[in-house]
Design a protein around this motif. Sequence first.
Motif, mmCIF file in Angstrom:
data_model
loop_
_atom_site.group_PDB
_atom_site.id
_atom_site.type_symbol
_atom_site.label_atom_id
_atom_site.label_comp_id
_atom_site.label_asym_id
_atom_site.label_seq_id
_atom_site.Cartn_x
_atom_site.Cartn_y
_atom_site.Cartn_z
ATOM 1 N N SER A 138 0.815 -1.216 0.000
ATOM 2 C CA SER A 138 0.000 0.000 0.000
ATOM 3 C C SER A 138 0.849 1.266 0.000
ATOM 4 O O SER A 138 0.302 2.372 -0.015
ATOM 5 N N GLY A 139 2.176 1.119 0.046
ATOM 6 C CA GLY A 139 3.054 2.278 0.052
ATOM 7 C C GLY A 139 3.471 2.732 1.436
ATOM 8 O O GLY A 139 4.233 3.694 1.567
ATOM 9 N N ARG A 140 3.011 2.057 2.472
ATOM 10 C CA ARG A 140 3.359 2.446 3.842
ATOM 11 C C ARG A 140 4.785 1.999 4.163
ATOM 12 O O ARG A 140 5.207 0.924 3.784
ATOM 13 N N LEU A 141 5.524 2.859 4.877
ATOM 14 C CA LEU A 141 6.903 2.567 5.245
ATOM 15 C C LEU A 141 6.990 2.106 6.693
ATOM 16 O O LEU A 141 6.383 2.698 7.582
ATOM 17 N N THR A 142 7.747 1.044 6.910
ATOM 18 C CA THR A 142 8.028 0.581 8.267
ATOM 19 C C THR A 142 9.517 0.251 8.362
ATOM 20 O O THR A 142 10.173 -0.009 7.352
ATOM 21 N N ALA A 143 10.031 0.274 9.578
ATOM 22 C CA ALA A 143 11.442 -0.056 9.803
ATOM 23 C C ALA A 143 11.541 -1.400 10.511
ATOM 24 O O ALA A 143 10.799 -1.674 11.461
ATOM 25 N N LEU A 144 12.437 -2.237 10.051
ATOM 26 C CA LEU A 144 12.668 -3.541 10.664
ATOM 27 C C LEU A 144 13.510 -3.372 11.933
ATOM 28 O O LEU A 144 14.119 -2.321 12.153
ATOM 29 N N PRO A 145 13.574 -4.396 12.769
ATOM 30 C CA PRO A 145 14.454 -4.339 13.933
ATOM 31 C C PRO A 145 15.899 -4.048 13.512
ATOM 32 O O PRO A 145 16.391 -4.595 12.515
ATOM 33 N N CYS A 146 16.561 -3.190 14.259
ATOM 34 C CA CYS A 146 17.936 -2.803 13.925
ATOM 35 C C CYS A 146 18.922 -3.937 14.188
ATOM 36 O O CYS A 146 18.686 -4.803 15.026
ATOM 37 N N THR A 147 20.037 -3.884 13.486
ATOM 38 C CA THR A 147 21.177 -4.752 13.755
ATOM 39 C C THR A 147 22.282 -3.924 14.396
ATOM 40 O O THR A 147 22.585 -2.822 13.923
ATOM 41 N N GLY A 170 22.912 -5.971 0.513
ATOM 42 C CA GLY A 170 23.064 -7.408 0.387
ATOM 43 C C GLY A 170 21.867 -8.172 0.908
ATOM 44 O O GLY A 170 21.218 -7.777 1.874
ATOM 45 N N LEU A 171 21.582 -9.296 0.250
ATOM 46 C CA LEU A 171 20.477 -10.171 0.653
ATOM 47 C C LEU A 171 20.968 -11.598 0.894
ATOM 48 O O LEU A 171 20.190 -12.540 0.852
ATOM 49 N N SER A 172 22.260 -11.748 1.136
ATOM 50 C CA SER A 172 22.810 -13.065 1.407
ATOM 51 C C SER A 172 22.438 -13.512 2.814
ATOM 52 O O SER A 172 21.902 -12.738 3.612
ATOM 53 N N VAL A 173 22.732 -14.747 3.137
ATOM 54 C CA VAL A 173 22.401 -15.254 4.473
ATOM 55 C C VAL A 173 23.160 -14.500 5.553
ATOM 56 O O VAL A 173 22.750 -14.487 6.717
ATOM 57 N N ARG A 174 24.281 -13.879 5.192
ATOM 58 C CA ARG A 174 25.074 -13.139 6.166
ATOM 59 C C ARG A 174 24.759 -11.651 6.171
ATOM 60 O O ARG A 174 25.361 -10.902 6.941
ATOM 61 N N SER A 175 23.882 -11.217 5.303
ATOM 62 C CA SER A 175 23.545 -9.799 5.202
ATOM 63 C C SER A 175 22.544 -9.396 6.273
ATOM 64 O O SER A 175 21.874 -10.236 6.881
ATOM 65 N N PHE A 176 22.419 -8.094 6.475
ATOM 66 C CA PHE A 176 21.561 -7.576 7.529
ATOM 67 C C PHE A 176 20.076 -7.851 7.293
ATOM 68 O O PHE A 176 19.347 -8.245 8.204
ATOM 69 N N ILE A 177 19.616 -7.612 6.065
ATOM 70 C CA ILE A 177 18.170 -7.659 5.835
ATOM 71 C C ILE A 177 17.564 -9.029 6.130
ATOM 72 O O ILE A 177 16.534 -9.111 6.812
ATOM 73 N N PRO A 178 18.130 -10.143 5.659
ATOM 74 C CA PRO A 178 17.556 -11.434 6.038
ATOM 75 C C PRO A 178 17.515 -11.651 7.552
ATOM 76 O O PRO A 178 16.557 -12.232 8.070
ATOM 77 N N GLN A 179 18.539 -11.193 8.266
ATOM 78 C CA GLN A 179 18.533 -11.290 9.725
ATOM 79 C C GLN A 179 17.364 -10.487 10.310
ATOM 80 O O GLN A 179 16.653 -10.946 11.208
ATOM 81 N N GLN A 180 17.171 -9.297 9.791
ATOM 82 C CA GLN A 180 16.141 -8.405 10.311
ATOM 83 C C GLN A 180 14.736 -8.879 9.942
ATOM 84 O O GLN A 180 13.792 -8.749 10.733
ATOM 85 N N LEU A 181 14.600 -9.440 8.750
ATOM 86 C CA LEU A 181 13.302 -10.013 8.365
ATOM 87 C C LEU A 181 12.921 -11.147 9.313
ATOM 88 O O LEU A 181 11.766 -11.244 9.754
ATOM 89 N N GLN A 182 13.892 -11.988 9.614
ATOM 90 C CA GLN A 182 13.629 -13.097 10.524
ATOM 91 C C GLN A 182 13.228 -12.586 11.901
ATOM 92 O O GLN A 182 12.291 -13.108 12.516
ATOM 93 N N ALA A 183 13.901 -11.554 12.384
ATOM 94 C CA ALA A 183 13.568 -10.989 13.691
ATOM 95 C C ALA A 183 12.172 -10.384 13.706
ATOM 96 O O ALA A 183 11.491 -10.379 14.741
ATOM 97 N N ALA A 184 11.734 -9.887 12.550
ATOM 98 C CA ALA A 184 10.402 -9.278 12.449
ATOM 99 C C ALA A 184 9.324 -10.301 12.138
ATOM 100 O O ALA A 184 8.139 -9.952 12.081
ATOM 101 N N GLY A 185 9.708 -11.566 11.909
ATOM 102 C CA GLY A 185 8.727 -12.595 11.585
ATOM 103 C C GLY A 185 8.219 -12.514 10.153
ATOM 104 O O GLY A 185 7.111 -12.957 9.859
ATOM 105 N N ILE A 186 9.043 -11.965 9.248
ATOM 106 C CA ILE A 186 8.652 -11.828 7.842
ATOM 107 C C ILE A 186 9.474 -12.816 7.014
ATOM 108 O O ILE A 186 10.704 -12.788 7.047
ATOM 109 N N ALA A 187 8.798 -13.674 6.282
ATOM 110 C CA ALA A 187 9.493 -14.664 5.455
ATOM 111 C C ALA A 187 10.164 -13.974 4.270
ATOM 112 O O ALA A 187 9.648 -12.984 3.735
ATOM 113 N N LEU A 188 11.301 -14.509 3.858
ATOM 114 C CA LEU A 188 11.994 -13.951 2.696
ATOM 115 C C LEU A 188 11.106 -14.010 1.457
ATOM 116 O O LEU A 188 11.132 -13.108 0.614
ATOM 117 N N GLN A 189 10.290 -15.075 1.349
ATOM 118 C CA GLN A 189 9.371 -15.195 0.212
ATOM 119 C C GLN A 189 8.372 -14.042 0.191
ATOM 120 O O GLN A 189 8.048 -13.511 -0.884
#
Length: 377
Positions: A246-255, A330-349
């Motif tokens: 919908s265009g809304r912005l949110t911030a994931l948990p910080c690393t 980066g979106l690798s397994v060692r990158s920040f975003i996948p870590q933060q998505l997991q912490a937020a309960g958001i699947a990579l898919q």
Amino acid sequence: MVVQWLQMNRSIVVLLFGGQNAEKEVSIASAQNLLSALPADCDHLLLFWRPDGVVQHVTLQQLSQHTNPYTAPFQPVYKQSQGETYANVQQAVAHLAQTAQNQHRLITFLLAVHGMGCEDGQLQQLLEQQNVPFTGSGSHASARAFNKIQAKQSVQQQAVLTADCLVLNPATCSTWSALAQQFFCQHGPLVMKPAQDGSSIGLQFLHTQDDVRCAIEAAGAKPRLTLLEPKLSGIELAATVLEDASGRLTALPCTQVKPQTGRCFDYAGKYLGDGVQEITPAQVPNALAQQAQAVAIAAHKAVGCRGYSRTDCIATDSDVLFLEINTLPGLSVRSFIPQQLQAAGIALQQFVATQLHIAQRAACPLPPATVQAAADD
């Protein structure tokens, strides 16, 4: 019409990775991690942008079985049965765009590329010219974010605090030594980094005047736009901003980034786990994390980003300061975003599906009447 067409024909997702810059290995690792997140209801093409500029089709097996992507080059054997190769990325985009148009199919580029030529707006401009949807920010925002000087200027206009900096222009490299020594006398230990690069490539920490002299001499041999900033003491935080459908912005948990004593967050620390600990969610007070997230959202808006971005900050004793923003982090397994998505309960898919939707909406917005008709159906 558009909704019916999308339902009747399988769309194509092109996973583009590689490139001709220092971040090509990170790109390979990002693409490997994204393989499991490709939507099942689409056809997939995996395109490897080789260091020599040639673009070739590769198989899922070739990509997934590559080992040590951060340090070992990806050199897949080309087989004619996999599809044709292209002399350059321009030819690849033009051919695939025309093929999709001829077949009346929607094609979208999922960008797993980073760095010069990929994240700086050049690739984005090429895709925009072909009216091909792609994930990440548009060409103007990408160029603005990739240039650390322009990014600083953009966020400063939104009252976001930034570190002091000295810009070393290659046109006046004869003055670098005097300027750098003066800047060191004012601020003490410095951070030196290229104005246009990522993945902590080229990052140097200068603790003494002799460090400054040696670094300036080395940089002057092949001058490029460079920044000097004070080496700030504080908590290093990375905050990701996501746009939803919908265009809304949110911030994931910080690393939180915690280098060991005597170490810095360079390429080896970021991707090889050498002397650096990454903690997600950050072990900081909620108010501090929220302040870093607010800086990231403000930076995302100021630069004009789309889809997602990652902002690096440092929390000193008094403030949270903006350091830089990344439009294709980066979106690798060692990158920040996948870590933060997991912490937020958001699947990579889910992340990938949303980014593809945003890309398609940006390139081919539905007119209001079509949207209403689709809603009525």
